[in-house]
Write an enzyme that holds these catalytic residues in place. Structure first.
Site, PDB file in Angstrom:
ATOM      1  N   GLU A   1      -5.433  84.643  23.171  1.00 19.20           N
ATOM      2  CA  GLU A   1      -6.285  84.035  24.190  1.00 19.20           C
ATOM      3  C   GLU A   1      -7.727  84.027  23.698  1.00 19.20           C
ATOM      4  O   GLU A   1      -8.211  85.010  23.141  1.00 19.20           O
ATOM      5  CB  GLU A   1      -6.188  84.813  25.509  1.00 19.20           C
TER       6      GLU A   1
ATOM      7  N   ASP B   1      -3.434  89.294  24.299  1.00 20.18           N
ATOM      8  CA  ASP B   1      -4.548  89.206  25.238  1.00 20.18           C
ATOM      9  C   ASP B   1      -5.540  90.289  24.833  1.00 20.18           C
ATOM     10  O   ASP B   1      -5.409  91.446  25.229  1.00 20.18           O
ATOM     11  CB  ASP B   1      -4.056  89.423  26.671  1.00 20.18           C
TER      12      ASP B   1
ATOM     13  N   ASP C   1      -2.277  93.406  31.499  1.00 19.64           N
ATOM     14  CA  ASP C   1      -2.619  92.942  30.151  1.00 19.64           C
ATOM     15  C   ASP C   1      -1.386  92.420  29.413  1.00 19.64           C
ATOM     16  O   ASP C   1      -1.443  91.410  28.717  1.00 19.64           O
ATOM     17  CB  ASP C   1      -3.290  94.064  29.346  1.00 19.64           C
TER      18      ASP C   1
END
Length: 175
Positions: free
Chosen positions: A73, A13, A145
């Site tokens: 992502e 991420d 996160d």
């Protein structure tokens, strides 16, 4: 019947200040939490130094946990063009690092990640974290996160498994 192979997946991420990472093992439909964490950069440092810190941190994770596949992502544009650009740079470092390590890398939109984990593409962070904890016993919610990175890995596990089945069917392989 052939034994089911375990695949180790790294989810990322990306963020310039905090890049979450999560590693899971996928054996058939079973997901196992392996490790997770967050790579932090100092916003007082030069941009090039911060990108280097991200690269080095991701490479250290890859070396330590030896994933076979990676998922990142995707970045969506937001209201602040400068923030979007910096986030894009962090994402580029995530893609580059995993690719340079020889990993196949897939990318997933945030809405698809949320839908894969929670069942709706408009879930909030708390819902994602809760479902990650439910899907991966042993995950202790280290950071938001890291939870998001694990959600990316879970999303990839679902889609990659389907892709492998389709590929095997196209080649006439029975599983």
């Amino acid at each position: 019947m052939a034994p089911v192979r375990t695949v180790r997946v790294l989810g990322l991420d990306p963020g310039l200040r905090h890049t979450g990472w999560g590693v899971i093992d996928v054996t058939g439909n079973r997901l196992t939490h392996v490790a997770d964490g967050t790579i932090h950069t100092d916003d007082k440092q030069d941009l090039a130094v911060r990108l280097t810190v991200l690269h080095d941190g991701i490479m250290e994770v890859i070396q330590s946990w030896q994933p076979e596949e990676a998922a990142v992502e995707e970045t969506l544009a937001n209201k602040n063009p400068s923030s979007t650009l910096k986030l894009g740079m962090a994402r580029g470092i995530a893609l580059l690092s995993a690719s340079k390590a020889g990993l196949p890398v897939e990318q997933y939109l945030p809405m698809l990640v949320k839908k894969s984990v929670v069942g709706t593409g408009h879930a909030d962070k708390e819902q994602v974290q809760h479902m990650v904890k439910m899907l991966l016993p042993g995950f202790q919610r280290s950071t938001a996160d890291a939870a998001d990175a694990l959600a990316v890995a879970i999303c990839h596990a679902h889609f990659a498994q389907t892709r492998r089945k389709v590929d095997a069917a196209m080649l006439g392989i029975r599983g």
